[in-house]
Design a protein around this motif. Sequence first.
Motif, PDB file in Angstrom:
ATOM      1  N   VAL A 109       0.847  -1.202   0.000  1.00  8.88           N
ATOM      2  CA  VAL A 109       0.000   0.000   0.000  1.00  8.88           C
ATOM      3  C   VAL A 109       0.876   1.243   0.000  1.00  8.88           C
ATOM      4  O   VAL A 109       0.653   2.182  -0.790  1.00  8.88           O
ATOM      5  CB  VAL A 109      -0.961   0.007   1.212  1.00  8.88           C
ATOM      6  N   ALA A 113       1.171   4.055  -3.039  1.00  9.96           N
ATOM      7  CA  ALA A 113       0.871   5.467  -2.759  1.00  9.96           C
ATOM      8  C   ALA A 113       2.077   6.352  -3.067  1.00  9.96           C
ATOM      9  O   ALA A 113       1.941   7.398  -3.720  1.00  9.96           O
ATOM     10  CB  ALA A 113       0.435   5.643  -1.311  1.00  9.96           C
ATOM     11  N   PRO A 118      -2.220   6.403  -5.999  1.00 15.74           N
ATOM     12  CA  PRO A 118      -3.031   6.446  -4.774  1.00 15.74           C
ATOM     13  C   PRO A 118      -4.363   5.711  -4.898  1.00 15.74           C
ATOM     14  O   PRO A 118      -4.820   5.101  -3.933  1.00 15.74           O
ATOM     15  CB  PRO A 118      -3.246   7.943  -4.536  1.00 15.74           C
ATOM     16  N   ARG A 119      -4.988   5.757  -6.063  1.00 18.72           N
ATOM     17  CA  ARG A 119      -6.263   5.038  -6.230  1.00 18.72           C
ATOM     18  C   ARG A 119      -6.064   3.530  -6.150  1.00 18.72           C
ATOM     19  O   ARG A 119      -6.869   2.822  -5.539  1.00 18.72           O
ATOM     20  CB  ARG A 119      -6.941   5.426  -7.535  1.00 18.72           C
ATOM     21  N   LEU A 122      -5.512   2.666  -2.493  1.00 16.60           N
ATOM     22  CA  LEU A 122      -6.763   2.645  -1.728  1.00 16.60           C
ATOM     23  C   LEU A 122      -7.627   1.436  -2.087  1.00 16.60           C
ATOM     24  O   LEU A 122      -8.231   0.816  -1.214  1.00 16.60           O
ATOM     25  CB  LEU A 122      -7.542   3.939  -1.951  1.00 16.60           C
ATOM     26  N   LEU A 125      -6.000  -1.498  -0.467  1.00 18.25           N
ATOM     27  CA  LEU A 125      -6.199  -1.399   0.973  1.00 18.25           C
ATOM     28  C   LEU A 125      -7.576  -1.941   1.359  1.00 18.25           C
ATOM     29  O   LEU A 125      -7.706  -2.765   2.258  1.00 18.25           O
ATOM     30  CB  LEU A 125      -6.051   0.062   1.405  1.00 18.25           C
TER      31      LEU A 125
END
Length: 152
Positions: A109, A113, A118-119, A122, A125
């Motif tokens: 993760v 990031a 970042p998408r 997420l 995650l």
Amino acid sequence: MVDDPLHPKSSLPAQRRLRRPGQGPVVAVVAAGGAIGACARYGAALAWHTAAGTFPWTTLVVNAVGCAVIGVFMVVITDVWAAHRLVRPFFGTGVLGGFTTFSTYATDVQRLADGGHPRTALAYLALTVVAALGSVWAAATATRRVVAWRQK
């Protein structure tokens, strides 16, 4: 020196031995199981390599499969089979703890990031948590149903 009823004069190592008898075998089987599980996880990573910056499918699948096996295992050793006291630490904590890799999940993760994804970070995650919890629940539920069906 004042006598303290909460801290008798006996030596600390002797107190630890009295409070925790038999911890050596537990630690040994957890370590042995962990080595086996970690080797299996490493083998999965070699067989199904994930390129840097891409969705870490291998880690996700390993964690979901490991959680499913934990669900089956816990039902079997609690509802079906009276296991030896070292089976649970060996297989549950050791093998499956070494096989599932939530530390790699956290690192993946962070790398996604930091790498400008970042998408994806997420999504990974959230999906890992859903997959892990869903697989342990589904496997435990299915195992309980099979056990109940077989006992009829």
